[in-house]
Design an enzyme around this catalytic site. Sequence first.
Site, mmCIF file in Angstrom:
data_model
loop_
_atom_site.group_PDB
_atom_site.id
_atom_site.type_symbol
_atom_site.label_atom_id
_atom_site.label_comp_id
_atom_site.label_asym_id
_atom_site.label_seq_id
_atom_site.Cartn_x
_atom_site.Cartn_y
_atom_site.Cartn_z
ATOM 1 N N LYS A 126 0.801 -1.210 0.000
ATOM 2 C CA LYS A 126 0.000 0.000 0.000
ATOM 3 C C LYS A 126 0.846 1.279 0.000
ATOM 4 O O LYS A 126 0.347 2.355 -0.292
ATOM 5 C CB LYS A 126 -0.963 -0.023 1.194
ATOM 6 C CG LYS A 126 -2.013 -1.136 1.104
ATOM 7 C CD LYS A 126 -2.713 -1.068 -0.217
ATOM 8 C CE LYS A 126 -4.056 -1.755 -0.355
ATOM 9 N NZ LYS A 126 -4.174 -3.156 -0.153
ATOM 10 N N MET A 166 -11.471 -6.474 3.498
ATOM 11 C CA MET A 166 -12.343 -7.383 4.246
ATOM 12 C C MET A 166 -13.823 -7.285 3.847
ATOM 13 O O MET A 166 -14.698 -7.396 4.683
ATOM 14 C CB MET A 166 -12.185 -7.178 5.756
ATOM 15 C CG MET A 166 -10.750 -7.306 6.211
ATOM 16 S SD MET A 166 -10.529 -7.204 7.968
ATOM 17 C CE MET A 166 -10.829 -8.875 8.451
ATOM 18 N N CYS A 167 -14.074 -7.041 2.576
ATOM 19 C CA CYS A 167 -15.460 -7.007 2.100
ATOM 20 C C CYS A 167 -15.696 -8.052 1.016
ATOM 21 O O CYS A 167 -16.577 -7.909 0.184
ATOM 22 C CB CYS A 167 -15.806 -5.624 1.566
ATOM 23 S SG CYS A 167 -15.944 -4.388 2.851
ATOM 24 N N LYS A 223 -13.332 -9.244 -1.263
ATOM 25 C CA LYS A 223 -12.585 -9.081 -2.518
ATOM 26 C C LYS A 223 -11.825 -10.361 -2.872
ATOM 27 O O LYS A 223 -11.995 -10.900 -3.968
ATOM 28 C CB LYS A 223 -11.623 -7.904 -2.335
ATOM 29 C CG LYS A 223 -10.855 -7.526 -3.551
ATOM 30 C CD LYS A 223 -10.537 -6.051 -3.477
ATOM 31 C CE LYS A 223 -9.200 -5.673 -4.009
ATOM 32 N NZ LYS A 223 -8.378 -4.991 -3.013
HETATM 33 C C1 OXD Z 1 -5.015 -5.048 2.273
HETATM 34 C C2 OXD Z 1 -5.814 -3.891 2.700
HETATM 35 O O1 OXD Z 1 -4.251 -5.607 3.067
HETATM 36 O O2 OXD Z 1 -6.468 -3.280 1.844
HETATM 37 O O3 OXD Z 1 -5.136 -5.423 1.103
HETATM 38 O O4 OXD Z 1 -5.827 -3.582 3.902
HETATM 39 MN MN MN Z 2 -6.217 -4.115 -0.141
#
Ligand code: OXD
Ligand code: MN
Length: 614
Positions: free
Chosen positions: A219, A261-262, A264
């Site tokens: 990220k 956590m939705c 994906k």
């Molecule tokens: C991930 C996040 O770990 O979006 O992908 O938090």
């Molecule tokens: Mn992510």
Amino acid sequence: MERLYNINNPELHDTVAKFIELCQPSSVFVASDAPADWNYIRQSAMRNHEESPLKLKNHTVHYDAYGDQGRDKKNTRYLLDDPNYLEPELNQMDRNRGLDEMHGLMNGIMKGKEMFVCFFSLGPVDSQYAIPCLQITDSAYVAHSEHILYRTGYRLFERHGRKAKFFRLIHSEGRTSEGPLGLMVCDNLDSRRVYIDIKDETVYSVNTQYGGNSIGMKKLAMRLAINRACSEDWLTEHMFIMSVSARYGRKVYLTGAFPSMCGKTSTTMVPGESILGDDIAFLRNAGDCVRAVNVEKGMFGVIHGINPKDDELQWKALRDPQNEVIFSNVLVKPDGDIYWDGMDKEIPEKGINHSGVWQRGKKDPAGKEIPVSHKNARFSISLDCLDNVDMRLEDPVGVKVRGMIYGGRDSDTWVPVEEAFDWQHGIITKGASLESETTAATLGQPGVMTFNPMSNLDFLSVPVGTYVQKNLEFGAKCQNPPRIFSVNYFLKDTESDTYLNTKTDKHIWLKWIANRVHEDADAVRTPTGMIPTFGDLKEIFKEVSGRNYSQEDYVRQFSFWAQSHLHKIDRLLVLYRDRVKNTPPVLFEVMEAQRARIDDLRNRKGDIVSPFDL
Ligand code: OXD
Ligand code: MN
């Protein structure tokens, strides 16, 4: 030294020298792409007590300090000269002040430690998408995780030489002390900081180990890539890439943006389809279509709830001792095997977890019961360990994207699946209108409804309005942009407060989307888009799950709830008018037109309209 000098890039040499001088490590290891170098790093993660071997060969466990198990949004800041560049939610600070603070924090921070200098590529190495990245870290766990999750890039740096426009990712876990299983965890969380210096394309991360804060390639690099993409007319998105087979065996590639956590990752894992990526995509306009690559080659997945029945493919990959896996913040049982919440019914009585020695009923200092594993416990694994990995993962030209999906955690408004009228309508009323309840992937209170455009708010390094405008322009310039869809797996029955979908229904919506893209499914027009017909869904339910889909189910899932839609528009208009910078004026027009369509339906048919009455 020789490895550094093999790369003809003085800027790279200066950067490495600068951080050696500042962080004062006792030794420096420069990793090429050679397997022996990565073996050394893997061994260092054990030797330095950042990972411990588990019962199954090639599996290790890592712990983050208690309270360091999620992304720290509060202390993640963009360093900028213009004090008003971003919206307040995007958290910026004065660049010079931030750099001073960071230099202070990093001064001598690696004393007594080894510094790892690593090279990676965002995207397939031999492609126009590839961005070279330099990762400097004192954590072998971070370097090891990146080796599982990303393509190594030493060769890319060698090839690009002075022309390499590279991102710099600088990390130190800072002071550590002994934590669970004798593993070293961060000890200075009060000084945990993640600072993104857009101007120098450099991210600094200190006093943290949690992957979302420390794995620079994930990220942190993504935030830099969003800024670069916006200035070069392509897109960096928080999206999976997967392939779904439509009728007659035709395959389509879809991307999907969901907040953490939705659902994906689990969407990409539906049986019978294939996964090309589960988190971050680069998208480019290829003239007649949009193409995408996976920025990564592995997954840093949430492990909570993965079980052999519902998640057969992930389960198989995660339990195979041939596969290299790093688990974080799970429970280690006395026999050296692991357990995570939801793995199976028999919860162990005791073990070691992110809180140290754990037994059932253990409470934290605030009196809250500590779960067997952290809700945001994770695993890192390469995608090629999965049976359903898509064969075009390394395709340098990427795959042709036919549909883009936006999904959030929304209990009362969006139907399970709906197609937008066109690109502009989709970007504005689906992507830019995404709202979702917060989850355990970030520190703070879960369950709060928040605005999360394109599920990318946490990572935006440009103003929200500018980003929406860039998305609009991207599709407008493309002859054949992907179709845009929304999905919602979290719709609830308001009276009983229970979900209206089962965990496996997501496959049905994907199939409908794939058929739609091929003009092979009908749709019913609603004020907010196009929804499936009952007949098509009935057929797909039968084919995919053998279930007899009833008219009652269809009515409960696809009725149009005018009031909730109107409230949503009101909320979003306030945000885009008062809080967002540079909102494109067309956003207001498209939202107002949507409101007018909803009002019209409501005046004619009432507050709740059955899909059979649309
Ligand atoms: C991930 C996040 O770990 O979006 O992908 O938090
Ligand atoms: Mn992510």
